[in-house]
Design a protein around this motif. Structure first.
Motif, PDB file in Angstrom:
ATOM      1  N   VAL A 282       5.336   5.282  -7.925  1.00  0.00           N
ATOM      2  CA  VAL A 282       4.944   4.856  -6.574  1.00  0.00           C
ATOM      3  C   VAL A 282       6.086   5.157  -5.595  1.00  0.00           C
ATOM      4  CG1 VAL A 282       4.502   2.798  -5.152  1.00  0.00           C
ATOM      5  CG2 VAL A 282       3.321   3.088  -7.333  1.00  0.00           C
ATOM      6  N   ASP A 283       7.310   4.926  -6.046  1.00  0.00           N
ATOM      7  CA  ASP A 283       8.489   5.172  -5.216  1.00  0.00           C
ATOM      8  C   ASP A 283       8.697   6.686  -5.032  1.00  0.00           C
ATOM      9  OD1 ASP A 283      10.846   5.016  -3.867  1.00  0.00           O
ATOM     10  OD2 ASP A 283      12.023   4.200  -5.509  1.00  0.00           O
ATOM     11  N   ARG A 284       8.711   7.411  -6.141  1.00  0.00           N
ATOM     12  CA  ARG A 284       8.983   8.860  -6.085  1.00  0.00           C
ATOM     13  C   ARG A 284       7.964   9.598  -5.245  1.00  0.00           C
ATOM     14  NH1 ARG A 284       9.828   9.216 -11.536  1.00  0.00           N
ATOM     15  NH2 ARG A 284       7.767  10.096 -11.790  1.00  0.00           N
ATOM     16  N   GLU A 285       6.712   9.170  -5.329  1.00  0.00           N
ATOM     17  CA  GLU A 285       5.673   9.839  -4.540  1.00  0.00           C
ATOM     18  C   GLU A 285       5.644   9.321  -3.105  1.00  0.00           C
ATOM     19  OE1 GLU A 285       1.824  10.380  -6.258  1.00  0.00           O
ATOM     20  OE2 GLU A 285       2.636  10.568  -8.293  1.00  0.00           O
ATOM     21  N   ASN A 286       6.564   8.433  -2.792  1.00  0.00           N
ATOM     22  CA  ASN A 286       6.720   7.965  -1.415  1.00  0.00           C
ATOM     23  C   ASN A 286       5.445   7.402  -0.810  1.00  0.00           C
ATOM     24  OD1 ASN A 286       8.975   7.776   0.168  1.00  0.00           O
ATOM     25  ND2 ASN A 286       9.336   9.987  -0.015  1.00  0.00           N
ATOM     26  N   LEU A 287       4.762   6.568  -1.582  1.00  0.00           N
ATOM     27  CA  LEU A 287       3.464   6.065  -1.108  1.00  0.00           C
ATOM     28  C   LEU A 287       3.622   5.179   0.128  1.00  0.00           C
ATOM     29  CD1 LEU A 287       1.474   5.407  -4.378  1.00  0.00           C
ATOM     30  CD2 LEU A 287       1.728   7.492  -3.038  1.00  0.00           C
ATOM     31  N   VAL A 288       4.805   4.593   0.295  1.00  0.00           N
ATOM     32  CA  VAL A 288       5.049   3.798   1.503  1.00  0.00           C
ATOM     33  C   VAL A 288       4.854   4.675   2.739  1.00  0.00           C
ATOM     34  CG1 VAL A 288       6.890   2.712   2.851  1.00  0.00           C
ATOM     35  CG2 VAL A 288       6.544   2.019   0.494  1.00  0.00           C
ATOM     36  N   ASP A 289       5.377   5.911   2.674  1.00  0.00           N
ATOM     37  CA  ASP A 289       5.265   6.811   3.838  1.00  0.00           C
ATOM     38  C   ASP A 289       3.860   7.371   3.997  1.00  0.00           C
ATOM     39  OD1 ASP A 289       7.903   6.402   4.261  1.00  0.00           O
ATOM     40  OD2 ASP A 289       8.567   8.270   3.311  1.00  0.00           O
ATOM     41  N   LYS A 290       3.093   7.377   2.931  1.00  0.00           N
ATOM     42  CA  LYS A 290       1.766   7.997   2.988  1.00  0.00           C
ATOM     43  C   LYS A 290       0.661   7.017   3.341  1.00  0.00           C
ATOM     44  CE  LYS A 290       3.180  11.648  -0.107  1.00  0.00           C
ATOM     45  NZ  LYS A 290       3.412  11.935  -1.522  1.00  0.00           N
ATOM     46  N   THR A 291       1.010   5.741   3.508  1.00  0.00           N
ATOM     47  CA  THR A 291      -0.013   4.745   3.832  1.00  0.00           C
ATOM     48  C   THR A 291      -0.544   4.995   5.248  1.00  0.00           C
ATOM     49  OG1 THR A 291       1.221   3.190   2.470  1.00  0.00           O
ATOM     50  CG2 THR A 291      -0.451   2.258   3.918  1.00  0.00           C
ATOM     51  N   PRO A 292      -1.856   5.097   5.411  1.00  0.00           N
ATOM     52  CA  PRO A 292      -2.411   5.322   6.750  1.00  0.00           C
ATOM     53  C   PRO A 292      -2.091   4.144   7.674  1.00  0.00           C
ATOM     54  CG  PRO A 292      -4.124   5.447   5.048  1.00  0.00           C
ATOM     55  CD  PRO A 292      -2.887   4.948   4.394  1.00  0.00           C
ATOM     56  N   ARG A 293      -1.758   4.445   8.922  1.00  0.00           N
ATOM     57  CA  ARG A 293      -1.392   3.385   9.869  1.00  0.00           C
ATOM     58  C   ARG A 293      -1.996   3.637  11.236  1.00  0.00           C
ATOM     59  NH1 ARG A 293       4.732   1.765   8.884  1.00  0.00           N
ATOM     60  NH2 ARG A 293       5.137   2.608   6.816  1.00  0.00           N
ATOM     61  N   LEU A 294      -2.048   2.584  12.042  1.00  0.00           N
ATOM     62  CA  LEU A 294      -2.484   2.709  13.436  1.00  0.00           C
ATOM     63  C   LEU A 294      -1.294   3.156  14.287  1.00  0.00           C
ATOM     64  CD1 LEU A 294      -4.199  -0.798  13.566  1.00  0.00           C
ATOM     65  CD2 LEU A 294      -5.330   1.417  13.200  1.00  0.00           C
ATOM     66  N   ALA A 295      -1.594   3.665  15.477  1.00  0.00           N
ATOM     67  CA  ALA A 295      -0.518   4.132  16.354  1.00  0.00           C
ATOM     68  C   ALA A 295       0.471   3.000  16.659  1.00  0.00           C
ATOM     69  CB  ALA A 295      -1.100   4.684  17.645  1.00  0.00           C
TER      70      ALA A 295
END
Ligand code: HEC
Ligand code: HEC
Ligand code: HEC
Ligand code: HEC
Length: 417
Positions: A282-295
């Motif tokens: 989860v860390d290596r694939e950087n899922l934190v950065d890939k989470t969809p977000r609002l503007a």
């Protein structure tokens, strides 16, 4: 030399006991319905469940006797990359047990054929489904024989499984019929059902020779099996918080116990390795950065607010909110998007928390987790008032699952400012 004879006798006795015990006694663990929870569930002590503790109990039992692990399926919830990594991790936990059969639910299959095939091979071919026959591209067996058991798996919403994976659909009653027909003399017919207690009851009434039916349930496992004639109905409850242990002597069910996987249960070695590997991925694939977000709006950070609101800042530093991300780091989940969402500032916004390095001013539950959008206010506080929040802001994070003891009347005084 006086001790030698008793010691020898004791040894012989133990061996004799061992042989007798191992001869016809089987321990059956009923699990599944994890609903995506690989770690202990909830955010309030004592937190129960998780694959590490489950592994400890099962591995310990497997050292002392013959063990079968049966999963009703429904291990997963939601979609996306994290759910896929969970699917693979869960499949690997089942591969680590001496014997296991895992039912495929339509919820599991909704991750797609590729994931189902990965689960099939990573579990060492322990997936079964009799609801989706004649599908060469998935090709799961409808039943498996392990030890004295003949185990079949069904999804009661079989048409959903067919939609997802193609192939033929078998109604659960047809599956229970063929289970009984295929069980050879002396084999114990067992069904794993992705369905409710009433589905299980119907199947037991239709085929009274089935000895054991495990079904999915959203509560906790009942304190004793529900008997329909001579069929025992059992359920692992939900979210992997409990593990049900059954004992069979020959074809007779002789024991039933619900094990609460609370913090007194240590972590198993293999389960810990798999869980660590899961978090690393989860860390290596950087899922934190890939989470969809609002503007979102600009986030200024606590120090900006505190530069004018000293007293509030002082109070805030004494609250649990001020070290909410440390709490996650302590359990190794500070880079898990499923956790940081409530333990940081505005993870739902593109302008919100990203990482300790990039956004250190958001690495906790801060002023703007509750009072968002202070940009205009900060430039001219008398002209631009901050909106009133009220109680509703708390329950976005203090949900019944994560904060079962939450009550505004007792919680607000602890952080009042
Ligand atoms: C952005 C999510 C979020 C919001 C909004 C939020 N909280 Fe919290 N709260 C948390 C987290 C996460 C913790 C646990 C922090 C820790 O222990 O690391 C927590 C802990 C607490 C605690 C400490 C509980 C304990 O047993 O130690 C209190 C009290 C509390 N919150 C009150 C409130 C109140 C009142 C509100 C609304 C005005 C609120 N919180 C809004 C996330 C939130
Ligand atoms: C929906 C919001 C939310 C999510 C998602 C969430 N938490 Fe929490 N967490 C909270 C709140 C609120 C508290 C404070 C609970 C309380 O004391 O009432 C908390 C408290 C905790 C605590 C402190 C427990 C204690 O009693 O000391 C831990 C540990 C924790 N969370 C871990 C996690 C982990 C691990 C994840 C991801 C698997 C996670 N949290 C996801 C909201 C959340
Ligand atoms: C957990 C949510 C939460 C956090 C974190 C939080 N506040 Fe508040 N704050 C509230 C609530 C709720 C009120 C009560 C007024 C309301 O409902 O709008 C409030 C009131 C205030 C007030 C008005 C006080 C008054 O006397 O009317 C100020 C100023 C304020 N907060 C500043 C801050 C600052 C600065 C921080 C960060 C250091 C902060 N708050 C962190 C929820 C929060
Ligand atoms: C330049 C100084 C300054 C900054 C920066 C600032 N505030 Fe204020 N804030 C004030 C003053 C002054 C008041 C009182 C305004 C009044 O009573 O007319 C106030 C009032 C408030 C109130 C009460 C409601 C209101 O608008 O009267 C809240 C809530 C609040 N601030 C939150 C925040 C938060 C959150 C931040 C950071 C995003 C922040 N403030 C940044 C000076 C500031």
């Amino acid at each position: 030399m006086r001790w030698l004879l008793p010691a020898c006798l004791a040894g012989v006795y133990l061996i004799y006991q061992g042989v007798q015990k191992n001869d016809d006694e089987w321990t059956v663990f009923v699990t599944g319905n994890e609903q995506g929870y690989l770690s202990p569930c909830g955010c309030t002590e004592p937190m129960s469940g998780g694959i590490r503790r489950r592994d400890y109990i099962i591995s310990a039992a497997a050292k002392n006797g013959k063990v079968v692990v049966l999963s009703v399926g429904n291990g997963l919830a939601g979609f996306g990359r994290q759910a896929e990594i969970k699917a693979e991790t869960l499949a690997e936990t089942y591969a680590g047990y001496p014997e296991a059969v895992v039912n495929l639910s339509s919820q599991d299959a909704s991750l797609g054929r590729g994931v189902v095939l990965a689960m099939k091979s990573l579990s060492k071919n322990r997936l079964v489904t009799s609801s989706n026959t004649d599908n060469p591209s998935v090709d799961l067996p409808p039943e498996a024989s392990i030890g004295p058991f003949r185990v079949s798996g069904v999804e009661t919403n079989a048409s959903r499984l067919r939609q997802l994976l193609g192939g033929q659909t078998n109604a659960s009653t047809a599956a229970s019929r063929s289970l009984v027909e295929n069980s050879s003399d002396g084999e114990i017919p067992v069904m794993l059902v992705s369905g409710s207690k009433s589905d299980a009851t119907r199947l037991a009434q239709a085929e009274p020779s089935i000895k054991l039916i495990a079904y999915t349930d959203d509560g906790t496992p009942p304190s004793s099996p529900v008997m329909i004639g001579s069929t025992a109905l059992v359920s692992p409850g939900s979210r992997g918080k409990e593990l049900v242990r059954l004992t069979f002597r020959g074809t007779v069910l002789t024991g039933y116990e619900v094990i609460d996987l609370n913090p007194t249960v240590p972590n198993g070695e293999h389960g810990s390795k798999l869980f660590k590997n899961y978090l690393n991925r989860v860390d290596r694939e950087n899922l934190v950065d890939k989470t969809p977000r609002l503007a979102g709006q600009p986030v200024l950070g606590n120090s900006k607010c505190i530069s004018c609101h000293q007293a509030e800042g002082k109070k805030w530093r004494q609250t649990a909110h001020a070290h909410a991300l440390d709490t996650l780091d302590k359990v190794g989940q500070g880079r898990d998007p499923e956790c940081v969402s409530c333990h940081t500032v505005r993870f739902d916004w593109k302008t919100g928390f990203q990482s300790r390095q990039k956004t250190p001013q958001m690495a906790f539950v801060g002023c703007e987790s509750c009072h968002s959008g202070g940009g205009k206010h900060s430039s001219d506080p008398t002209r631009y008032k901050m909106p009133r929040l009220g109680q509703k802001v708390c329950v976005t994070c203090h949900t019944p699952d994560q904060s079962p003891k939450y009550n505004f009347l007792t919680y607000w005084p602890q952080i009042k400012h």
